[in-house]
Design an enzyme around this catalytic site. Sequence first.
Site, PDB file in Angstrom:
ATOM      1  N   GLU A   1       0.871  -1.174   0.000  1.00 47.19           N
ATOM      2  CA  GLU A   1       0.000   0.000   0.000  1.00 47.19           C
ATOM      3  C   GLU A   1       0.898   1.211   0.000  1.00 47.19           C
ATOM      4  OE1 GLU A   1      -2.844   0.335   3.164  1.00 47.19           O
ATOM      5  OE2 GLU A   1      -3.788  -1.548   2.576  1.00 47.19           O
TER       6      GLU A   1
ATOM      7  N   ASP B   1      -6.261   9.715   9.437  1.00 42.04           N
ATOM      8  CA  ASP B   1      -4.961   9.259   9.918  1.00 42.04           C
ATOM      9  C   ASP B   1      -4.547   9.903  11.229  1.00 42.04           C
ATOM     10  OD1 ASP B   1      -3.939   7.386   7.901  1.00 42.04           O
ATOM     11  OD2 ASP B   1      -4.221   9.082   6.544  1.00 42.04           O
TER      12      ASP B   1
END
Lengths: 268, 414
Positions: free
Chosen positions: A49, A60
């Site tokens: 990823e 995040d």
Amino acid sequence: MTRIDRTFEALRLEGRDAFVAYIMAGDPNQDRALEVMQGLPDAGVDIIELGLPFTDPMADGPTIQLAGQRALDGGMTLEKTLNMARAFRAGDDSTPIVLMGYYNPIYSRGVDRFLAEARAAGVDGLIIVDLPPEEDDELCIPAQKAGLNFIRLATPTTDDKRLSKVLQNTSGFVYYVSMTGITGAAEVQADTVAPEVARISASTDLPVIVGFGVKTPEAAAAVASVADGVVVGSAIVERIGRGDAVPEVLNFVKSLAEAAHQGEQVHD
Amino acid sequence: MTDLFNSFMTGPDEKGRFGDFGGRFVSETLMPLILELEDQYERAKTDDSFWAEMDFLWKHYVGRPSPLYHAERLSEHLGGARIYMKRDELNHTGAHKINNVLGQIILARRMGKTRIIAETGAGQHGVATATVCAKFGLKCVVYMGAHDVERQAPNVFRMKLLGAEVVPVTSGRGTLKDAMNDALRDWVTNVRDTFYCIGTVAGPHPYPAMVRDFQAIIGKEAKEQMMQAEGRLPDTIIAAIGGGSNAMGLFFPFLDDTDVNIIGVEAGGKGVNDKMEHCASLTGGRPGVLHGNRTYLLQDEDGQILEGFSISAGLDYPGIGPEHAWLHEIGRAQYVAITDKEALGAFQLCCELEGIIPALEPSHALAHVMKIAPELPSDHIICMNMCGRGDKDIFTVARALGVDMTGPEGRAVD
Ligand SMILES: Cc1ncc(COP(=O)(O)O)c(C=O)c1O
């Protein structure tokens, strides 16, 4: 069949779980990031990823936010991220690359142009956090048409009613987010994840991979034992961010991959 | 009767879009929450008891209706149009923000939520949220950019007095957009008990529509009051735009009165140029996706979001509500930019001529009034939204005017 499909087919035949590693493109700088990326397959990573840096990564935690900021401060862009994928692809034709990020840089470049460039660069799939099924017309459907997998997140708030909607246009694999929260938060609990993975697996033939909150080889092994694979991001990014040398980072990745690969596939 | 097919008031559609703008660009974790919110809001909206509770508190707690005031000396001084001010700065807590907060908190209580989170820039939305949470005994957490915590210190102290926890946000560049990111991160973590009270007409659907509906009380009252005062509607209505809530509140009830000119005033900072030292998303930005909706954004070539710049912390947001983006594209409203310097001039003039200390945000709207009023005939009626009072801004203004407000120990004195 995409590279992602072929990878899972091979894992299935070997009876192994998938180990997925997340790194941020351009972090801590463009050369080091590529060096780490190129070392991931030998460290046991099945799927990469590749984080697409964005100024406002709403899903995040601080570790990945800071990685994105370092990358942007070093001049990273969407175009350079695609160049990085291309450079990796020149030396590795089998390890799938999934771009993970937010929609705006892609929207800004233009969806059709981006999809053509991503495919040409050897990108195999997309995880775009701020595109739920309700916005499938934006990128998900055009991406599938362009031959890229669009991997959707399922979360603890995805109830049975929504699950079919989430799975409908998903391809490649399903990414189960182990907790309500942001990346790099609390440690995952394999026993709370297990019934959720089972619930999703009952509704799809796609592999179910679990991420968020997996920080150690022990946790990777525990999670892999109840899913088809496991993703580690923040724990790797943290080591890159604090300046660990590339071989040290890759050694840590190797320990995670080995632990994850002990698990058995739920789908067989 | 308004013809629905030609109405500007029917948006958003079922996808939460105003034309191409708006939408629901959020992570899967939040998706069920905003669908639930939409469902609950749709129910409350058609429930008389919900509006009865709002009306009661608007009247007895907020002090509505706010007056519509003919600014005679200012009109005379400018020598053109007749200028009216909608006095939302007289509301409890000193700005329009509480109109919306009240609606969202009553909704949160109906939904059984016990913890309220909010983002704030100037601190006015934070203060309004902390206030209503204190009134109802709800836990309140306010995210505020570290830079804003510094320049809006009096509001930080107010929020604390009201029992709120103020979290200084250092992620990103520590400004309003980062505060909104951190509020979203909190919400995604605390999905069961927490209600996110957004302070402007931005965010994923249904927020832009819901916040607009709560703020529309401003325009509704202004319309009635103008009919009483002048026997007709104004020719021009003007409001300042950060995210766009006070402006949408004034504009919305007038959208189908197509004889009424609508002007939104963005923060031009040091000037709308390629150095991006401004917050004029419509004048100087282009469409993108941030904080759950598609709208005009300040961004670079790569789609990375840029920081805005303005003397006014309340206008310092790189986006704008999606309904404004749509009104701009279809041409129903006009959007202009006013610089810091022009806003400061308007601030001073308003103090001197009207005895009203305006917030820096509506000072931008007033500065545009000062630009256009002298050229207009004396029977042209302008209504501007005086959406906040300037008590919170006196230190910023003093600094900008070169006045030293520090005491003998080097600390700021009030
Ligand atoms: C007095 C005042 N006006 C305007 C604004 C800008 O917000 P909006 O454009 O949503 O009205 C603020 C924000 O803090 C404010 O405090």
